[in-house]
Scaffold this active site. Structure first.
Site, PDB file in Angstrom:
ATOM      1  CG  ASP A   1      -1.872   1.155   1.232  1.00 33.51           C
ATOM      2  OD1 ASP A   1      -1.480   2.264   0.844  1.00 33.51           O
ATOM      3  OD2 ASP A   1      -3.036   0.940   1.597  1.00 33.51           O
ATOM      4  CG  HIS A   2       1.297   4.368  -3.139  1.00 32.88           C
ATOM      5  ND1 HIS A   2       0.042   4.034  -3.559  1.00 32.88           N
ATOM      6  CD2 HIS A   2       1.389   5.715  -3.249  1.00 32.88           C
ATOM      7  CE1 HIS A   2      -0.589   5.143  -3.914  1.00 32.88           C
ATOM      8  NE2 HIS A   2       0.193   6.172  -3.748  1.00 32.88           N
TER       9      HIS A   2
ATOM     10  CG  HIS B   1      -4.330   4.483  -0.628  1.00 28.86           C
ATOM     11  ND1 HIS B   1      -3.395   3.479  -0.628  1.00 28.86           N
ATOM     12  CD2 HIS B   1      -4.566   4.768  -1.944  1.00 28.86           C
ATOM     13  CE1 HIS B   1      -3.074   3.172  -1.877  1.00 28.86           C
ATOM     14  NE2 HIS B   1      -3.777   3.919  -2.694  1.00 28.86           N
TER      15      HIS B   1
HETATM   16  C1  BG6 Z   1      -3.650   4.810  -6.254  1.00 25.36           C
HETATM   17  C2  BG6 Z   1      -5.015   4.894  -6.894  1.00 25.36           C
HETATM   18  O1  BG6 Z   1      -3.579   3.730  -5.376  1.00 25.36           O
HETATM   19  O2  BG6 Z   1      -3.405   6.017  -5.545  1.00 25.36           O
HETATM   20  C3  BG6 Z   1      -5.107   6.098  -7.803  1.00 25.36           C
HETATM   21  O3  BG6 Z   1      -5.243   3.716  -7.648  1.00 25.36           O
HETATM   22  C4  BG6 Z   1      -4.718   7.349  -7.063  1.00 25.36           C
HETATM   23  O4  BG6 Z   1      -6.418   6.230  -8.342  1.00 25.36           O
HETATM   24  C5  BG6 Z   1      -3.390   7.168  -6.348  1.00 25.36           C
HETATM   25  O5  BG6 Z   1      -4.631   8.395  -8.013  1.00 25.36           O
HETATM   26  C6  BG6 Z   1      -3.089   8.354  -5.469  1.00 25.36           C
HETATM   27  O6  BG6 Z   1      -1.781   8.236  -4.989  1.00 25.36           O
HETATM   28  P1  BG6 Z   1      -0.931   9.516  -4.606  1.00 25.36           P
HETATM   29  O7  BG6 Z   1       0.336   8.969  -4.057  1.00 25.36           O
HETATM   30  O8  BG6 Z   1      -0.752  10.321  -5.873  1.00 25.36           O
HETATM   31  O9  BG6 Z   1      -1.738  10.266  -3.598  1.00 25.36           O
END
Ligand code: BG6
Length: 488
Positions: A183-184, A246
């Site tokens: 989960d980034h 997230h």
């Molecule tokens: C991803 C989603 O996990 O997270 C995307 O699939 C979203 O739809 C993105 O745009 C948002 O990530 P960040 O790091 O740009 O906030």
């Protein structure tokens, strides 16, 4: 099965399945390259790309070099020339058992003795279970010559049932301790700093509870619309795409109890306990909406009911949080890209200052800006100089960019890949956490689809802060949404 600890200092081979795709070029290789530049990769780390395209090593490296040049701020030719020989390409089909056996032989031939292996599924989700099965059948999950860990990208299932099925399929081959569900958001510096803020300081934790906190707001807003991702997005929607993973992860970090240690299971036990304490969320405490114009995006159904925005109110039934509302919202095509967690404290019990008419204090707010302009803001009341009865709220600010001027904020994948290379799973989701997250979010998605009295999908204008219904959700308890990071 040897434990990870015994094999920690061995060389590592990273095998990326789906290596010709966007994720590899945009995120994985730039992150590995940065770790290489910082001399953090284990010695003798090799990276093997597995995909169907007809490429040789030279063409593969060129494709990745273009990606690093585009997505890295620290590209330089000399470092690249030392890094690039670690990259090799193996042509294979994810559906073909024989190709895994060939890959196994190829890896054995290129590895000098016992080597740990990190398999990365950077593929479409439909390949997750078959790839795991093929790896197992080819004997590639066997840990006698080093650990064999598997990174799985999101989405992890599309509902509770499919997530359970996927877990079962992965567990047929890999033990839970070998699985790294990414989960980034957990790799973002500011998300990692939440535990530091809470538990490396003494001043916050005593007030981090129902006695002092009035409510909490978590916003993950994006100004981009669905763009070219309509095909995927229209089958997912914001609740699957952002909330199940997230937003609930951010909520866990903000609300969990202190873990006994930073050991992966100690941290994840506390997060799961927190998710288990969340009361089922009634449909009338949720808002779903779609931005005007979404249905005209490529690959989106003309009559799509997919929400691009959602907001919800939830309660955590434990001693720390009982009765404190937590508001979560996320959407695309909003006014700004901003992710923020704001802790709104209660008003003072008694106001002895004889304030000017109609004036009252703005409650203290601690705001954690996840992105952009990463930092922390504390809003508090102060007396306006040269006045007797005037009060104004002011901001005490910390910005990473001011305090850490020499540091480039690393990409989330940089930290996550490094942890996976060290076999440290504390920033990765565990199967019970995934299951609980689906138990909470699934009824909101399916209830909306099946319940006749569920409110209709709301609409909002692109570039706004979402539908008015989201404001009404907070107004019921006398609250209002904040605007962006730091409340600006
Ligand atoms: C991803 C989603 O996990 O997270 C995307 O699939 C979203 O739809 C993105 O745009 C948002 O990530 P960040 O790091 O740009 O906030």
């Amino acid at each position: 099965m040897p434990t990870a600890a015994k094999t920690q200092n061995q060389p590592v081979t990273i095998v990326i399945f789906g290596a010709s795709g966007d994720l590899t070029r945009r995120k994985l290789i730039p992150s590995l390259y940065h770790n290489f530049q910082k001399k953090r990769l284990p010695p003798e780390t090799k990276i093997v790309g597995f995909a169907r395209r007809n490429l040789d090593n030279a063409a593969f490296r060129k494709h990745l070099r273009d990606g690093v040049m585009t997505f890295s701020k620290t590209f330089n030719q000399t470092d690249w020339d030392t890094f690039a020989p670690r990259l090799t390409y193996f042509k294979g089909d994810l559906d073909t058992a024989e190709d895994y056996r060939h890959l196994r032989e190829y890896l054995r031939a290129t590895e000098n003795g016992p080597t740990n292996r990190l398999y990365y599924l950077a593929t479409a989700p439909r390949f997750y279970a078959p790839a795991a099965r093929h790896l197992g059948a080819a004997g590639m999950a066997d840990q006698t010559r080093g650990w064999r860990n598997l990174i799985v990208e999101k989405p992890f299932g599309r509902d509770l049932a499919s997530a359970q099925k996927l877990n079962q399929a992965l567990h047929q081959v890999f033990h839970e301790s070998q699985l790294y569900r990414i989960d980034h958001y957990l790799g973002k510096e500011t998300a990692q700093n939440i535990l530091f803020l809470r538990f490396a300081n003494t001043i916050f934790e005593p007030v981090w509870n129902r006695r002092y906190v009035d409510h909490v707001q978590i916003t993950v807003a994006e100004n981009v619309d669905v763009g070219h991702r309509g095909g995927y997005y229209d089958t997912a929607g914001v609740l699957r795409d952002m909330f199940q993973n997230h937003l609930l992860q951010l909520l866990s970090l903000i609300a969990m109890e202190p873990p006994a240690s930073l050991d992966a299971d100690a941290v994840r036990n506390e997060k799961v306990k927190l998710l288990q304490a969340i009361r089922p969320i009634p449909l009338n405490d949720t808002v779903r909406a779609q931005y005007n114009g979404y249905r005209a995006a490529p690959d989106v159904a003309e009559d799509s009911q997919t929400p691009t925005y959602a907001a919800l109110k939830l309660f955590i039934d434990n001693w720390r949080w009982k009765g404190v509302p937590f508001y979560l919202r996320s959407g695309k095509a909003l006014a700004a890209k901003t992710s923020e967690i704001a802790i709104h404290f209660q008003s003072p019990p008694d106001i002895m200052f004889n304030l000017s008419q109609d004036k009252c204090f703005t409650p203290n707010t601690l705001s954690i800006c996840i992105q952009p302009d990463e930092g922390i803001h504390l809003k508090f009341e102060t007396k306006v100089p040269d006045s007797v009865r005037e009060s104004r709220s002011v901001d005490m600010e910390f910005h990473y960019s001011d305090s850490f001027t020499d540091t480039v904020m690393p990409d989330a994948y940089e930290r996550l890949l490094l942890d996976a290379l060290k076999a440290d799973a504390s920033l990765f989701a565990r199967s019970d956490g995934i299951r609980r997250a689906w138990e909470l979010i699934d009824p909101i998605i399916s209830g909306r689809e099946t319940s006749a009295d569920a409110p209709p999908l709301a609409q909002y204008a692109p570039g706004s802060w979402g539908p008015s219904e989201a404001g009404e959700l907070l107004a019921r308890m006398g609250h209002t949404w904040r605007l962006g990071c730091g409340g600006h």
